[in-house]
Design an enzyme around this catalytic site. Sequence first.
Site, mmCIF file in Angstrom:
data_model
loop_
_atom_site.group_PDB
_atom_site.id
_atom_site.type_symbol
_atom_site.label_atom_id
_atom_site.label_comp_id
_atom_site.label_asym_id
_atom_site.label_seq_id
_atom_site.Cartn_x
_atom_site.Cartn_y
_atom_site.Cartn_z
ATOM 1 N N ASP A 232 32.096 40.990 36.464
ATOM 2 C CA ASP A 232 32.457 39.805 35.902
ATOM 3 C C ASP A 232 32.557 39.449 34.612
ATOM 4 O O ASP A 232 31.135 39.257 34.404
ATOM 5 C CB ASP A 232 32.147 38.679 36.909
ATOM 6 N N SER B 294 36.389 31.019 41.919
ATOM 7 C CA SER B 294 36.080 30.589 40.576
ATOM 8 C C SER B 294 35.456 29.181 40.776
ATOM 9 O O SER B 294 34.647 28.742 41.676
ATOM 10 C CB SER B 294 37.275 30.727 39.669
ATOM 11 N N HIS C 291 36.628 39.376 37.645
ATOM 12 C CA HIS C 291 36.495 37.936 38.349
ATOM 13 C C HIS C 291 37.764 37.689 39.033
ATOM 14 O O HIS C 291 37.411 36.681 40.176
ATOM 15 C CB HIS C 291 36.560 37.106 37.042
#
Length: 426
Positions: A332, A235, A367
């Site tokens: 995601d 991330s 994600h």
Amino acid sequence: METNLWRLLLSVQPSRGLVDEKFSVRVQNAPPAHRLTVHALLHSEDGDTWEAFGHYVTDAGGDVNVSEDPSLGGTYVGVEPMGLLWSLRPVPGSRPGLRFRKRDVQTPMQVRLSVYQGHQSEGFMDLAVLASVMVERWYMAPGVRRVNITEGGVTGALFLPPGPGPFPGLMDLWGSSGGLVEYRSALLASHGFATLALDYLKQADVKNEYFEDAYRVLQQHPQVCKNRIGLVGISLGSSVVLKMSVYSNVIQVRKYLHTSCLTCTQLCFLLFSIAIIWMHLCINQSVPKKSPKIQSEINLIHVLLPIPTDTSKKVDVGRLQCPLLLVVGEDDQNMPVPESADDMRQMMERAGNSHLLTVLSYPGTGHLIEPPYSPHCRASKFRTPLHKESVMMLWGGEAAPHSHAQEDAWRKMLDFLKENLYCSAD
């Protein structure tokens, strides 16, 4: 029939192991063609209770082998050897927005496996248990050591594999939730990498020097191969990994082709400073202002698209001179990961260094790509690191494909790291 059931045997092999190690679950001595429920129960360090369960029918010998027999219902279906872990979910009535994360990696994750008569889906606490066994899953293998790091203002935890070393090194950066996240680092050390879990998101303006100082701490450790160091990011942490590997004069990954490397899971392609500012703008615009309660799930995709064409706003990956592995979740719902990966590929093709790029892309995957068999989390409560506002963040993914991707990506990431970082005692 009742007499046979009370002699039922539940076995797990191995009952103690690493979290990324598969186990086999067998039920024996039940009547043939009998319906049973295999149930997993976990009490988290946060005081929450998680469960998973599968519905099975015994074979002609009265047995169930979870590794080979299909679950006909429950929190997972089909032949899923590790479904009792990856499909764990908060029990009904739990607090909203939970995400399972192991905080104390020096203690095991303890999961109670039990067998119940019939195909049950609720009220397990009130049902008679036919057989039960406790399973321990560890992030730290025997002999792995945790060293608290507070040198020169750097805050983190260094995990050292068993033995004298020196070992290939990794600097491990998590995302925008902030704090010191250790479980992936501990598991990487269990596979032979001296891994520094870095606490870095204490303020919006994190200086490059902080990451360079952390790199020096790792590089100068006597049990680390100073010229065999890689970076791992997820991330927002991936933007740091990319930025520092290209622009830093201290972090030397680009100078050691095939002896250093980068892995980015659910990458954030923007420059770190831009990405974090935009992230907070997006969250502040999305949080309901009239009520302190969480109202809806939010994501950051709309604020990060389209991918900027201005190269000054993103990392010039065309300058990379070390292998790069990207792990992409195609579902995601938090960041525009597939678009970022495609733009990076194009930049590297134009620069002539695309041979250094490996992309793992997974449909139905969100994600939060965690180590294998971690419970899937589609959305969870999230506190912004600067303003401490609570939001319900949408991460995406569907449980089964997401969990299969976690297992596949982890194995391939370990292979990638070993190929590029393993070294002799030089």
